[in-house]
Design a protein around this motif. Structure first.
Motif, PDB file in Angstrom:
ATOM      1  N   ASP A  98       0.826  -1.215   0.000  1.00  0.00           N
ATOM      2  CA  ASP A  98       0.000   0.000   0.000  1.00  0.00           C
ATOM      3  C   ASP A  98       0.857   1.261   0.000  1.00  0.00           C
ATOM      4  OD1 ASP A  98      -2.139  -1.681   0.078  1.00  0.00           O
ATOM      5  OD2 ASP A  98      -2.548  -1.403   2.228  1.00  0.00           O
ATOM      6  N   GLN A  99       1.895   1.276   0.849  1.00  0.00           N
ATOM      7  CA  GLN A  99       2.732   2.483   0.955  1.00  0.00           C
ATOM      8  C   GLN A  99       3.537   2.722  -0.325  1.00  0.00           C
ATOM      9  OE1 GLN A  99       4.818   2.679   4.731  1.00  0.00           O
ATOM     10  NE2 GLN A  99       5.953   4.501   4.087  1.00  0.00           N
ATOM     11  N   THR A 100       4.009   1.644  -0.937  1.00  0.00           N
ATOM     12  CA  THR A 100       4.739   1.792  -2.203  1.00  0.00           C
ATOM     13  C   THR A 100       3.824   2.411  -3.256  1.00  0.00           C
ATOM     14  OG1 THR A 100       6.092  -0.132  -1.684  1.00  0.00           O
ATOM     15  CG2 THR A 100       6.051   0.559  -3.982  1.00  0.00           C
ATOM     16  N   VAL A 101       2.604   1.893  -3.338  1.00  0.00           N
ATOM     17  CA  VAL A 101       1.659   2.396  -4.356  1.00  0.00           C
ATOM     18  C   VAL A 101       1.270   3.835  -4.037  1.00  0.00           C
ATOM     19  CG1 VAL A 101      -0.642   2.099  -5.355  1.00  0.00           C
ATOM     20  CG2 VAL A 101       0.798   0.099  -4.914  1.00  0.00           C
ATOM     21  N   SER A 102       1.021   4.139  -2.746  1.00  0.00           N
ATOM     22  CA  SER A 102       0.555   5.497  -2.441  1.00  0.00           C
ATOM     23  C   SER A 102       1.683   6.524  -2.601  1.00  0.00           C
ATOM     24  CB  SER A 102      -0.080   5.575  -1.051  1.00  0.00           C
ATOM     25  OG  SER A 102       0.900   5.413  -0.080  1.00  0.00           O
ATOM     26  N   GLU A 103       2.923   6.147  -2.266  1.00  0.00           N
ATOM     27  CA  GLU A 103       4.015   7.142  -2.345  1.00  0.00           C
ATOM     28  C   GLU A 103       4.713   7.190  -3.707  1.00  0.00           C
ATOM     29  OE1 GLU A 103       6.677   7.628   0.946  1.00  0.00           O
ATOM     30  OE2 GLU A 103       5.225   6.797   2.354  1.00  0.00           O
ATOM     31  N   LEU A 104       4.765   6.064  -4.395  1.00  0.00           N
ATOM     32  CA  LEU A 104       5.477   6.054  -5.690  1.00  0.00           C
ATOM     33  C   LEU A 104       4.521   5.842  -6.872  1.00  0.00           C
ATOM     34  CD1 LEU A 104       8.759   4.116  -4.736  1.00  0.00           C
ATOM     35  CD2 LEU A 104       8.469   6.576  -5.064  1.00  0.00           C
ATOM     36  N   GLY A 105       3.244   5.622  -6.563  1.00  0.00           N
ATOM     37  CA  GLY A 105       2.236   5.616  -7.623  1.00  0.00           C
ATOM     38  C   GLY A 105       1.998   4.282  -8.301  1.00  0.00           C
ATOM     39  N   ALA A 106       2.758   3.249  -7.950  1.00  0.00           N
ATOM     40  CA  ALA A 106       2.592   1.947  -8.608  1.00  0.00           C
ATOM     41  C   ALA A 106       3.415   0.890  -7.870  1.00  0.00           C
ATOM     42  CB  ALA A 106       3.077   2.026 -10.061  1.00  0.00           C
ATOM     43  N   LEU A 107       3.178  -0.356  -8.217  1.00  0.00           N
ATOM     44  CA  LEU A 107       4.088  -1.441  -7.827  1.00  0.00           C
ATOM     45  C   LEU A 107       4.148  -2.405  -9.008  1.00  0.00           C
ATOM     46  CD1 LEU A 107       5.897  -3.064  -5.979  1.00  0.00           C
ATOM     47  CD2 LEU A 107       3.875  -4.078  -4.934  1.00  0.00           C
ATOM     48  N   ASP A 108       5.270  -2.384  -9.701  1.00  0.00           N
ATOM     49  CA  ASP A 108       5.430  -3.198 -10.914  1.00  0.00           C
ATOM     50  C   ASP A 108       6.358  -4.393 -10.699  1.00  0.00           C
ATOM     51  OD1 ASP A 108       4.047  -1.232 -12.748  1.00  0.00           O
ATOM     52  OD2 ASP A 108       5.693   0.026 -12.009  1.00  0.00           O
ATOM     53  N   GLN A 150      -0.373  -7.222 -15.037  1.00  0.00           N
ATOM     54  CA  GLN A 150       1.075  -7.373 -15.283  1.00  0.00           C
ATOM     55  C   GLN A 150       1.864  -7.175 -13.997  1.00  0.00           C
ATOM     56  OE1 GLN A 150       2.077  -4.322 -18.180  1.00  0.00           O
ATOM     57  NE2 GLN A 150       2.434  -2.829 -16.558  1.00  0.00           N
ATOM     58  N   GLY A 151       3.050  -7.762 -13.975  1.00  0.00           N
ATOM     59  CA  GLY A 151       3.930  -7.591 -12.821  1.00  0.00           C
ATOM     60  C   GLY A 151       5.074  -8.580 -12.885  1.00  0.00           C
ATOM     61  N   LYS A 152       6.130  -8.240 -12.172  1.00  0.00           N
ATOM     62  CA  LYS A 152       7.339  -9.079 -12.148  1.00  0.00           C
ATOM     63  C   LYS A 152       7.694  -9.356 -10.695  1.00  0.00           C
ATOM     64  CE  LYS A 152       8.397  -8.608 -16.655  1.00  0.00           C
ATOM     65  NZ  LYS A 152       8.740  -9.668 -17.604  1.00  0.00           N
ATOM     66  N   ILE A 153       7.817 -10.607 -10.361  1.00  0.00           N
ATOM     67  CA  ILE A 153       8.245 -10.979  -9.008  1.00  0.00           C
ATOM     68  C   ILE A 153       9.541 -11.784  -9.117  1.00  0.00           C
ATOM     69  CG2 ILE A 153       7.685 -12.327  -6.948  1.00  0.00           C
ATOM     70  CD1 ILE A 153       4.733 -11.607  -7.399  1.00  0.00           C
ATOM     71  N   GLU A 201       0.383 -20.550 -11.409  1.00  0.00           N
ATOM     72  CA  GLU A 201      -0.932 -19.935 -11.177  1.00  0.00           C
ATOM     73  C   GLU A 201      -1.076 -18.584 -11.879  1.00  0.00           C
ATOM     74  OE1 GLU A 201      -2.684 -19.921  -7.331  1.00  0.00           O
ATOM     75  OE2 GLU A 201      -1.877 -21.878  -6.776  1.00  0.00           O
ATOM     76  N   TRP A 202       0.034 -17.849 -12.029  1.00  0.00           N
ATOM     77  CA  TRP A 202      -0.090 -16.440 -12.426  1.00  0.00           C
ATOM     78  C   TRP A 202       0.454 -16.102 -13.812  1.00  0.00           C
ATOM     79  CZ3 TRP A 202       1.840 -14.033  -7.111  1.00  0.00           C
ATOM     80  CH2 TRP A 202       0.859 -14.283  -6.138  1.00  0.00           C
ATOM     81  N   ALA A 203       1.121 -17.038 -14.483  1.00  0.00           N
ATOM     82  CA  ALA A 203       1.682 -16.717 -15.805  1.00  0.00           C
ATOM     83  C   ALA A 203       0.567 -16.280 -16.755  1.00  0.00           C
ATOM     84  CB  ALA A 203       2.430 -17.913 -16.377  1.00  0.00           C
ATOM     85  N   SER A 204      -0.578 -16.922 -16.677  1.00  0.00           N
ATOM     86  CA  SER A 204      -1.689 -16.596 -17.592  1.00  0.00           C
ATOM     87  C   SER A 204      -2.340 -15.259 -17.235  1.00  0.00           C
ATOM     88  CB  SER A 204      -2.746 -17.700 -17.550  1.00  0.00           C
ATOM     89  OG  SER A 204      -3.301 -17.753 -16.247  1.00  0.00           O
ATOM     90  N   LYS A 205      -1.992 -14.702 -16.081  1.00  0.00           N
ATOM     91  CA  LYS A 205      -2.569 -13.416 -15.651  1.00  0.00           C
ATOM     92  C   LYS A 205      -1.626 -12.250 -15.938  1.00  0.00           C
ATOM     93  CE  LYS A 205      -4.978 -15.912 -11.963  1.00  0.00           C
ATOM     94  NZ  LYS A 205      -6.211 -16.165 -12.739  1.00  0.00           N
ATOM     95  N   GLY A 206      -0.536 -12.515 -16.662  1.00  0.00           N
ATOM     96  CA  GLY A 206       0.390 -11.447 -17.051  1.00  0.00           C
ATOM     97  C   GLY A 206       1.536 -11.235 -16.083  1.00  0.00           C
ATOM     98  N   LEU A 207       1.665 -12.123 -15.085  1.00  0.00           N
ATOM     99  CA  LEU A 207       2.755 -11.971 -14.122  1.00  0.00           C
ATOM    100  C   LEU A 207       3.893 -12.936 -14.454  1.00  0.00           C
ATOM    101  CD1 LEU A 207       0.364 -10.612 -12.620  1.00  0.00           C
ATOM    102  CD2 LEU A 207       1.302 -11.535 -10.497  1.00  0.00           C
ATOM    103  N   ASN A 208       5.106 -12.487 -14.223  1.00  0.00           N
ATOM    104  CA  ASN A 208       6.277 -13.366 -14.324  1.00  0.00           C
ATOM    105  C   ASN A 208       6.836 -13.546 -12.928  1.00  0.00           C
ATOM    106  OD1 ASN A 208       6.288 -11.527 -16.964  1.00  0.00           O
ATOM    107  ND2 ASN A 208       7.045 -13.563 -17.484  1.00  0.00           N
ATOM    108  N   VAL A 209       6.834 -14.777 -12.457  1.00  0.00           N
ATOM    109  CA  VAL A 209       7.432 -15.076 -11.148  1.00  0.00           C
ATOM    110  C   VAL A 209       8.650 -15.962 -11.391  1.00  0.00           C
ATOM    111  CG1 VAL A 209       7.056 -15.925  -8.811  1.00  0.00           C
ATOM    112  CG2 VAL A 209       5.118 -15.034 -10.140  1.00  0.00           C
ATOM    113  N   ASN A 210       9.806 -15.472 -11.003  1.00  0.00           N
ATOM    114  CA  ASN A 210      11.059 -16.198 -11.204  1.00  0.00           C
ATOM    115  C   ASN A 210      11.957 -16.000  -9.987  1.00  0.00           C
ATOM    116  OD1 ASN A 210      10.921 -17.198 -14.114  1.00  0.00           O
ATOM    117  ND2 ASN A 210      10.446 -15.022 -14.400  1.00  0.00           N
ATOM    118  N   ALA A 211      13.066 -16.704  -9.978  1.00  0.00           N
ATOM    119  CA  ALA A 211      14.026 -16.552  -8.867  1.00  0.00           C
ATOM    120  C   ALA A 211      15.439 -16.450  -9.416  1.00  0.00           C
ATOM    121  CB  ALA A 211      13.916 -17.743  -7.909  1.00  0.00           C
TER     122      ALA A 211
END
Ligand code: NAP
Length: 248
Positions: A73-83, A132-135, A170-180
């Motif tokens: 929440d704080q990242t989104v409110s202070e920097l406008g997004a979380l990508d 979309q998003g990258k983790i 679970e999330w690749a089809s939702k536009g997210l990339n989760v990698n390590a």
């Protein structure tokens, strides 16, 4: 393809070591940075701002789940997004398995695995809503191997590799990339005890084809890749950045 211009990254444990190097790398590619952790990340703030990027520090102890939703929440409110989320904060306890305590088990599992998963969940909910998003989770050579005298660390790093693959499924089809990223043996506080032990230091160095310990900056390119459009069709990998350790 590798530009992060206009993107916002939340990185845990970016006051030092690999987290700091990842913050600087992502900022150099264009991202604004939110850094979450217990210590003041003054040096990181200075370096990110010198690159012309915005920086916020969120003081927080990641050994419980209490701060998790606020970080998003704080990242989104202070920097406008979380990508981009980078789950980097981690801790380690060393003792022989026969002596290992419940406290040392919980201290490591809570930060390295439990909080990391629930931070993925909180960020993931936000990113799924945007499509979309990258983790990026920070794994380890001990996501593949057993190690010695670090049972909770090995369990947590095997766990984070598994969770990375589950979330990718679970999330690749939702536009997210989760990698390590699985760092090899890198020069940070985390490995100070190993480097101070003459025998362990010699044995570890002998196995690294690159012939040297990794520097934190060696992680930067992989982090930019997994945070950028360049990795849009990369899902659920645990990418070693290890000077060839895994190849031997
Ligand atoms: P480090 O210099 O010890 O950094 C660890 C970071 O995690 C610090 O920013 C630390 O903050 C933070 N952290 C630990 N416990 C925390 C808590 N309860 N709440 C908030 N922040 C906490 O070690 P590093 O090597 O850069 O480690 C970064 C990641 O890389 C870890 O996940 C580690 O397991 C992984 N890794 C490292 C290596 C290596 O060779 N160095 C290899 C494989 C994987 P404070 O400074 O405030 O405690």
């Amino acid at each position: 393809m590798f530009s992060l211009e206009g993107r916002v990254a939340l990185i845990t444990g970016a006051n030092t070591g690999l987290g700091q190097a990842i913050a600087i790398a992502l900022a150099s590619a264009g991202a604004d940075i939110a850094c979450a952790g217990t210590s003041a990340p003054d040096e990181t703030a200075e370096k990110v701002k010198a690159l012309g990027r915005r920086f916020i520090a969120i003081k927080t102890d990641l050994s419980s789940l209490a701060p998790v939703q606020n970080l998003v929440d704080q990242t989104v409110s202070e920097l406008g997004a979380l990508d981009i989320l980078v789950n980097n904060a981690g801790t380690i306890r060393r003792a022989d398995a026969v002596d290992f305590t419940e406290a040392d088990w919980d201290a490591v599992m809570d930060v390295n695995l439990k909080t990391a998963f629930f931070l993925c969940q909180a960020a993931g909910r936000h990113m799924i809503a945007k499509g979309q998003g990258k983790i990026i989770n920070i794994a380890s050579m001990l996501s593949f191997q057993g190690g010695i005298r670090v049972p909770s660390y090995t369990a947590s790093k095997h766990g984070i590799a598994g969770i990375t693959k589950l979330l990718a499924n679970e999330w690749a089809s939702k536009g997210l990339n989760v990698n390590a990223i699985a760092p090899g043996y890198m020069v940070t506080n985390n490995t100070a005890a190993l480097r101070a032990d003459e025998n362990r230091n010699r044995d570890i160095l002998a196995r690294i084809p690159a012939g040297r310990w990794g520097e934190p900056s060696d992680i930067g390119g992989a982090a930019i890749f997994l945070a950028s459009k360049a990795s849009d069709y990369v899902n659920g990998v645990v990418l070693p950045v290890d000077g060839g350790w895994q190849a031997r």
